[in-house]
Scaffold this motif. Sequence first.
Motif, PDB file in Angstrom:
ATOM      1  N   TYR A  45       0.851  -1.188   0.000  1.00  0.00           N
ATOM      2  CA  TYR A  45       0.000   0.000   0.000  1.00  0.00           C
ATOM      3  C   TYR A  45       0.889   1.241   0.000  1.00  0.00           C
ATOM      4  N   SER A  46       0.654   2.134  -0.955  1.00  0.00           N
ATOM      5  CA  SER A  46       1.466   3.346  -1.066  1.00  0.00           C
ATOM      6  C   SER A  46       0.603   4.604  -1.104  1.00  0.00           C
ATOM      7  N   GLY A  47      -0.635   4.499  -0.658  1.00  0.00           N
ATOM      8  CA  GLY A  47      -1.523   5.656  -0.681  1.00  0.00           C
ATOM      9  C   GLY A  47      -1.140   6.699   0.366  1.00  0.00           C
ATOM     10  N   SER A  48      -1.581   7.913   0.169  1.00  0.00           N
ATOM     11  CA  SER A  48      -1.263   9.007   1.094  1.00  0.00           C
ATOM     12  C   SER A  48      -2.148   8.988   2.339  1.00  0.00           C
ATOM     13  N   ARG A  49      -3.304   8.362   2.242  1.00  0.00           N
ATOM     14  CA  ARG A  49      -4.218   8.297   3.379  1.00  0.00           C
ATOM     15  C   ARG A  49      -3.760   7.220   4.359  1.00  0.00           C
ATOM     16  N   ILE A  81      -6.838  -8.667  -4.332  1.00  0.00           N
ATOM     17  CA  ILE A  81      -7.326  -7.508  -3.589  1.00  0.00           C
ATOM     18  C   ILE A  81      -6.331  -7.158  -2.483  1.00  0.00           C
ATOM     19  N   VAL A  82      -5.964  -5.902  -2.401  1.00  0.00           N
ATOM     20  CA  VAL A  82      -5.228  -5.379  -1.251  1.00  0.00           C
ATOM     21  C   VAL A  82      -6.251  -4.683  -0.361  1.00  0.00           C
ATOM     22  N   PHE A  83      -6.238  -4.997   0.915  1.00  0.00           N
ATOM     23  CA  PHE A  83      -7.283  -4.511   1.814  1.00  0.00           C
ATOM     24  C   PHE A  83      -6.686  -4.134   3.172  1.00  0.00           C
ATOM     25  N   ARG A  84      -7.441  -3.384   3.910  1.00  0.00           N
ATOM     26  CA  ARG A  84      -7.013  -2.975   5.245  1.00  0.00           C
ATOM     27  C   ARG A  84      -7.364  -4.068   6.251  1.00  0.00           C
ATOM     28  N   THR A  85      -6.392  -4.421   7.094  1.00  0.00           N
ATOM     29  CA  THR A  85      -6.642  -5.397   8.142  1.00  0.00           C
ATOM     30  C   THR A  85      -5.847  -4.999   9.387  1.00  0.00           C
ATOM     31  N   THR A  86      -5.704  -5.924  10.344  1.00  0.00           N
ATOM     32  CA  THR A  86      -5.120  -5.604  11.653  1.00  0.00           C
ATOM     33  C   THR A  86      -4.118  -6.677  12.045  1.00  0.00           C
ATOM     34  N   GLN A  88      -1.012  -8.450  14.713  1.00  0.00           N
ATOM     35  CA  GLN A  88      -1.035  -9.045  16.042  1.00  0.00           C
ATOM     36  C   GLN A  88      -1.087  -8.000  17.147  1.00  0.00           C
ATOM     37  N   ARG A  89      -0.487  -6.838  16.890  1.00  0.00           N
ATOM     38  CA  ARG A  89      -0.421  -5.776  17.907  1.00  0.00           C
ATOM     39  C   ARG A  89      -1.539  -4.747  17.757  1.00  0.00           C
ATOM     40  N   GLY A  90      -2.523  -5.041  16.918  1.00  0.00           N
ATOM     41  CA  GLY A  90      -3.646  -4.141  16.766  1.00  0.00           C
ATOM     42  C   GLY A  90      -3.411  -2.980  15.819  1.00  0.00           C
ATOM     43  N   ARG A  91      -2.331  -3.037  15.059  1.00  0.00           N
ATOM     44  CA  ARG A  91      -2.022  -1.947  14.130  1.00  0.00           C
ATOM     45  C   ARG A  91      -2.677  -2.184  12.772  1.00  0.00           C
ATOM     46  N   ALA A  92      -3.054  -1.102  12.111  1.00  0.00           N
ATOM     47  CA  ALA A  92      -3.619  -1.194  10.768  1.00  0.00           C
ATOM     48  C   ALA A  92      -2.524  -1.573   9.776  1.00  0.00           C
ATOM     49  N   ILE A  93      -2.771  -2.597   8.970  1.00  0.00           N
ATOM     50  CA  ILE A  93      -1.819  -3.043   7.955  1.00  0.00           C
ATOM     51  C   ILE A  93      -2.570  -3.336   6.664  1.00  0.00           C
ATOM     52  N   ALA A  94      -1.810  -3.503   5.586  1.00  0.00           N
ATOM     53  CA  ALA A  94      -2.395  -3.860   4.294  1.00  0.00           C
ATOM     54  C   ALA A  94      -2.246  -5.356   4.078  1.00  0.00           C
ATOM     55  N   GLY A  95      -3.364  -6.041   3.956  1.00  0.00           N
ATOM     56  CA  GLY A  95      -3.355  -7.462   3.647  1.00  0.00           C
ATOM     57  C   GLY A  95      -3.619  -7.683   2.177  1.00  0.00           C
ATOM     58  N   VAL A  96      -3.445  -8.922   1.734  1.00  0.00           N
ATOM     59  CA  VAL A  96      -3.698  -9.246   0.343  1.00  0.00           C
ATOM     60  C   VAL A  96      -4.398 -10.597   0.267  1.00  0.00           C
ATOM     61  N   THR A  97      -5.302 -10.719  -0.671  1.00  0.00           N
ATOM     62  CA  THR A  97      -5.997 -11.988  -0.884  1.00  0.00           C
ATOM     63  C   THR A  97      -6.210 -12.202  -2.370  1.00  0.00           C
ATOM     64  N   SER A  98      -6.401 -13.458  -2.730  1.00  0.00           N
ATOM     65  CA  SER A  98      -6.670 -13.824  -4.116  1.00  0.00           C
ATOM     66  C   SER A  98      -8.011 -14.538  -4.180  1.00  0.00           C
ATOM     67  N   VAL A  99      -8.881 -14.062  -5.021  1.00  0.00           N
ATOM     68  CA  VAL A  99     -10.177 -14.695  -5.236  1.00  0.00           C
ATOM     69  C   VAL A  99     -10.117 -15.437  -6.565  1.00  0.00           C
ATOM     70  N   ILE A 100     -10.120 -16.770  -6.477  1.00  0.00           N
ATOM     71  CA  ILE A 100     -10.231 -17.557  -7.711  1.00  0.00           C
ATOM     72  C   ILE A 100     -11.706 -17.550  -8.097  1.00  0.00           C
ATOM     73  N   ARG A 101     -11.973 -16.910  -9.211  1.00  0.00           N
ATOM     74  CA  ARG A 101     -13.351 -16.635  -9.592  1.00  0.00           C
ATOM     75  C   ARG A 101     -14.124 -17.924  -9.875  1.00  0.00           C
ATOM     76  N   PRO A 102     -15.424 -17.918  -9.590  1.00  0.00           N
ATOM     77  CA  PRO A 102     -16.242 -19.108  -9.865  1.00  0.00           C
ATOM     78  C   PRO A 102     -16.241 -19.427 -11.358  1.00  0.00           C
ATOM     79  N   LEU A 103     -16.373 -20.699 -11.662  1.00  0.00           N
ATOM     80  CA  LEU A 103     -16.264 -21.147 -13.045  1.00  0.00           C
ATOM     81  C   LEU A 103     -17.589 -21.149 -13.785  1.00  0.00           C
ATOM     82  N   THR A 104     -18.672 -20.936 -13.056  1.00  0.00           N
ATOM     83  CA  THR A 104     -20.004 -21.042 -13.666  1.00  0.00           C
ATOM     84  C   THR A 104     -20.773 -19.734 -13.551  1.00  0.00           C
ATOM     85  N   GLY A 105     -20.070 -18.612 -13.608  1.00  0.00           N
ATOM     86  CA  GLY A 105     -20.739 -17.328 -13.447  1.00  0.00           C
ATOM     87  C   GLY A 105     -20.780 -16.924 -11.989  1.00  0.00           C
TER      88      GLY A 105
END
Length: 441
Positions: A45-49, A81-86, A88-105
């Motif tokens: 995450y490199s945003g200014s906010r 997706i890069v997202f905001r999470t927390t 071990q010490r309760g600090r805001a961090i940037a997490g990442v996840t991968s959604v393998i899209r459904p194959l049938t719509g």
Amino acid sequence: MVETSGRRASVRRVLALVVTLASLLAPGLVQASATAATPDPFFTYSGSRPLSDYAPGAVLKTRTIPYSLAGIATPLSVRQIVFRTTDQRGRAIAGVTSVIRPLTGATSKVIGYGSFYDSLNPEDGPSRAIAGGLNPGGLSGHAETTMMVSFLLQGYALVIADTEGPTADFAAGPEYGRVTLDSLRAAFHATGTGIAPGARAGLIGYSGGAIATNWAAMLAPTYAPGINKRLVGAAEGGVLVRPSANLAYVDGSLVWAGVIPMAIVGVSRSFGIDLTPYLSDYGRTVYAKMQKAPISQVLGAYPGLTWKKLVKPAYADPASIPIFVSTVNKLNLGRRPSPTVPMFIGQGTAGELEGTSGSTPGIGAGDGVMIAGDVRSLARRYCADGVRVLHREYPLSHFTTVTLWLPQATTWLMQRFGTSPAPSNCSTIRPGNPLTPLAPA
């Protein structure tokens, strides 16, 4: 009907290709990793906010990529997706996840899959591997995708988070759980995932993935009540319950003893504490080597290693280190609230097959790294709190238990998306070990 069958056949071919390429390219991947790859800036995450300004699960950025193996693209589509999470010490961090899209719509069925990538290197996360990363420590991500074939063929979406966070906080259970829950929040909010509004979710994970699964299920009612309402159940196997006992269990193991220094690094890093003053000269050497070690480089590499060899003589008993005692007790699931969703819990009991003794006083049998008596006690505690639990034990080791656990866990979790009540064998689960915290010496 013809179109759906054709898609499924195509997917089978794609996943078979993934497995084949993984086996063929593994030696090349090990060699390629000798030259460190440039980290993908997408995952940072490199945003200014400030991150703390965002709510947990807020989507920070997204991209759609093909599922790649060592840079070879496959037809599987992934929304990262890069997202905001927390952390071990309760600090805001940037997490990442991968959604393998459904194959049938679009789908209303989502699987939050907990990866067992178990590493102290952030570049070993499954999202990196899915994007074509070359690190050998991340190769397990491709094998895990094939483990989830049944869900993909039935049209589910898979949400696979880098549960250890951006600094690879190995074995930090609460952080694993929060990252998992926030990855689901992000997947439900993001566009382009193929996930329908109002979709429900199930959790599943083995070993390190069970850390994520159990902590997510336990934390959901308070940390993410909106997600908890969508959860249909959680299936886990090879479960870490009381880390202080697990360290004693693997002490001197032929295969699993290297997890001890991995845990020292992970606990130190995730909680922001310094355990090096307690280490022996040898312990400091191992500690330094472990800073980015994946578990694949640790298993069997330290046969017979003991806690006593890693620390100075005055700290031969881990209970003599106050900061260690207070920290490791925070990771004891037996001292935490129970989940509110049905649970499938599987555990092996033949740890001798992987070089771990089953005769340690107060611990008993396990699968080589996880303790069967602790898992039984956790299951019984959940039962006492009204959770419908299906508990299974297998006369196998940690690695071999997967072969029996996986089909049972997959079938059980798929059924939770239906209307039938979750089965329970609470009345027949044998007593286990007391889940007492580690007492200071």
